[in-house]
Design an enzyme around this catalytic site. Sequence first.
Site, PDB file in Angstrom:
ATOM      1  N   LYS A   1     -79.463  -2.479 -57.758  1.00 10.01           N
ATOM      2  CA  LYS A   1     -79.737  -3.831 -57.228  1.00 10.01           C
ATOM      3  C   LYS A   1     -80.617  -3.760 -55.992  1.00 10.01           C
ATOM      4  O   LYS A   1     -81.522  -4.569 -55.799  1.00 10.01           O
ATOM      5  CB  LYS A   1     -78.422  -4.513 -56.836  1.00 10.01           C
TER       6      LYS A   1
ATOM      7  N   ASN B   1     -66.154 -18.981 -58.235  1.00  4.52           N
ATOM      8  CA  ASN B   1     -65.653 -17.605 -58.287  1.00  4.52           C
ATOM      9  C   ASN B   1     -64.644 -17.395 -57.155  1.00  4.52           C
ATOM     10  O   ASN B   1     -64.375 -18.312 -56.373  1.00  4.52           O
ATOM     11  CB  ASN B   1     -66.824 -16.618 -58.191  1.00  4.52           C
TER      12      ASN B   1
ATOM     13  N   LYS C   1     -67.338 -37.790 -66.835  1.00  4.27           N
ATOM     14  CA  LYS C   1     -66.368 -36.758 -67.194  1.00  4.27           C
ATOM     15  C   LYS C   1     -66.419 -36.474 -68.703  1.00  4.27           C
ATOM     16  O   LYS C   1     -66.422 -37.422 -69.512  1.00  4.27           O
ATOM     17  CB  LYS C   1     -64.971 -37.267 -66.788  1.00  4.27           C
TER      18      LYS C   1
ATOM     19  N   ILE D   1     -81.717 -15.741 -54.778  1.00  2.55           N
ATOM     20  CA  ILE D   1     -82.135 -16.120 -53.412  1.00  2.55           C
ATOM     21  C   ILE D   1     -82.658 -14.909 -52.659  1.00  2.55           C
ATOM     22  O   ILE D   1     -83.776 -14.907 -52.134  1.00  2.55           O
ATOM     23  CB  ILE D   1     -80.948 -16.745 -52.624  1.00  2.55           C
TER      24      ILE D   1
ATOM     25  N   PHE E   1     -75.343  -7.778 -50.630  1.00  2.00           N
ATOM     26  CA  PHE E   1     -73.994  -7.285 -50.920  1.00  2.00           C
ATOM     27  C   PHE E   1     -73.896  -7.097 -52.426  1.00  2.00           C
ATOM     28  O   PHE E   1     -74.430  -7.914 -53.177  1.00  2.00           O
ATOM     29  CB  PHE E   1     -72.930  -8.292 -50.452  1.00  2.00           C
TER      30      PHE E   1
HETATM   31  O1  C5P Z   1     -77.147  -9.517 -58.595  1.00  4.83           O
HETATM   32  P1  C5P Z   1     -75.949  -9.800 -57.797  1.00  4.83           P
HETATM   33  O2  C5P Z   1     -75.523 -11.237 -57.839  1.00  4.83           O
HETATM   34  O3  C5P Z   1     -74.772  -8.901 -58.043  1.00  4.83           O
HETATM   35  O4  C5P Z   1     -76.403  -9.451 -56.296  1.00  4.83           O
HETATM   36  C1  C5P Z   1     -75.613  -9.716 -55.185  1.00  4.83           C
HETATM   37  C2  C5P Z   1     -76.477  -9.970 -53.995  1.00  4.83           C
HETATM   38  O5  C5P Z   1     -77.516 -10.894 -54.316  1.00  4.83           O
HETATM   39  C3  C5P Z   1     -75.727 -10.616 -52.868  1.00  4.83           C
HETATM   40  O6  C5P Z   1     -76.347 -10.247 -51.670  1.00  4.83           O
HETATM   41  C4  C5P Z   1     -75.916 -12.101 -53.167  1.00  4.83           C
HETATM   42  O7  C5P Z   1     -75.711 -12.913 -52.019  1.00  4.83           O
HETATM   43  C5  C5P Z   1     -77.329 -12.118 -53.646  1.00  4.83           C
HETATM   44  N1  C5P Z   1     -77.658 -13.191 -54.636  1.00  4.83           N
HETATM   45  C6  C5P Z   1     -78.539 -14.173 -54.283  1.00  4.83           C
HETATM   46  N2  C5P Z   1     -78.878 -15.161 -55.202  1.00  4.83           N
HETATM   47  C7  C5P Z   1     -78.347 -15.143 -56.426  1.00  4.83           C
HETATM   48  C8  C5P Z   1     -77.455 -14.129 -56.796  1.00  4.83           C
HETATM   49  C9  C5P Z   1     -77.110 -13.166 -55.877  1.00  4.83           C
HETATM   50  O8  C5P Z   1     -79.027 -14.199 -53.159  1.00  4.83           O
HETATM   51  N3  C5P Z   1     -78.694 -16.098 -57.276  1.00  4.83           N
END
Ligand code: C5P
Length: 393
Positions: free
Chosen positions: A337, A210, A289, A307, A323
């Site tokens: 969230k 991304n 590949k 996470i 975030f």
């Molecule tokens: O649900 P979303 O991805 O929008 O949430 C964003 C927040 O969740 C950020 O703090 C991001 O670092 C964390 N996040 C995470 N593990 C993931 C997806 C997002 O810790 N698999």
Amino acid sequence: MSSLANKHIVLGITGGVAAYKAAELVRLLIKAGAEVQVAMTEGAQQFITTVTMQALSGKPVFTSMWDGGVPNGMPHIELSRNADAIVIAPASADFMAKLLHGRADDLLSALCLARDCPLLIAPAMNKQMWENPATQRNVAQLIRDGITMLGPDSGDQACGETGMGRMLEPEDLLTHINSFFTPKLLNGKRILITAGATQEAIDPVRVITNLSSGKMGLALAQAAVDMGADVTLVHGKVEIPLPHSTRNISAIDAETMYKTVMQHVANQDIFIGVAAVADYSPAQKNTQKIKKSEQTLSLEFNKNKDIIADVASLPNPPFCVGFAAESENLLQYAEQKRIAKKLPLIVANMATQAMGSDDNEVTLLDDVGAHHLPNTSKTETASLVLRHIAQML
Ligand code: C5P
């Protein structure tokens, strides 16, 4: 770099090739909001002119004890009277020896002896001079005397040798000086931060990623160090250099980042999830590949573990800050969230505005409500977010 705003810095330059770097340092200090008064030794003027330093600092440069420009005729007292700090960059071996003995036979050494403010010095010399027991004795005693050492670094030297004694680069000096002035609101706190973009492998040469640059996460890591925290930075792909004073661990995909965070989360006081972690990863691990053949290609994806949600659900979790980058309904989605992931604080920002840029405009959402921060640099945003966290703690 807000800690340097309106600070009065006396920048002392002594005789050494690295004196040319002092010109860039003046520029950076002024850009960070400081007022800079330059004082140069006779040796320094062999390497760089007062004209350059005057043009950059916007003030006449002082070089002599007998300078008539100071109203009371005592520049060695007057120049440090309003100073918040004296920074000597470069500091030669000879000048350090002078400082050690409290000598005051030129303007700069007299200024240092007569000061009533902190003294920071950035040594610069040939590696043999640095390693000489006399210099090392001097360094140890100057530290005992309360003087702050900025570097030196190791690397290529002007004399053609390689080793310890290079002056820190101006950007690094600025980081250290800024850190020196930052209130230690997070002193002793252990902070784990994730930053950057994850890359999910499709095959050995292709990834899904991304547009996150890692700038916000790295700015938070540096600002946390400046505030006295012990920072572990788990990073995916980032577009700018990593901070030096953090424990940096590379974790390139979502699964590795999850495992790395879980390995390091015990005993952390704060966890800040800034990384743009992939929500899904290719289900199939292609070790070769993928060859081009059909008109369309379908990939299957598995959902990744969240996470921050898992960290926040631990029995004794650190203070968790998430975030939320959204493209619409920012505050509503961010608050959803925050509740779903059980976070005391979430930082909401528009993905289109935040991704890759140097600036950001965020809103902090906590149990009390929404706190909007101004549109400013990510460095400044980082320091404001951390102040809010320190207050909540
Ligand atoms: O649900 P979303 O991805 O929008 O949430 C964003 C927040 O969740 C950020 O703090 C991001 O670092 C964390 N996040 C995470 N593990 C993931 C997806 C997002 O810790 N698999």
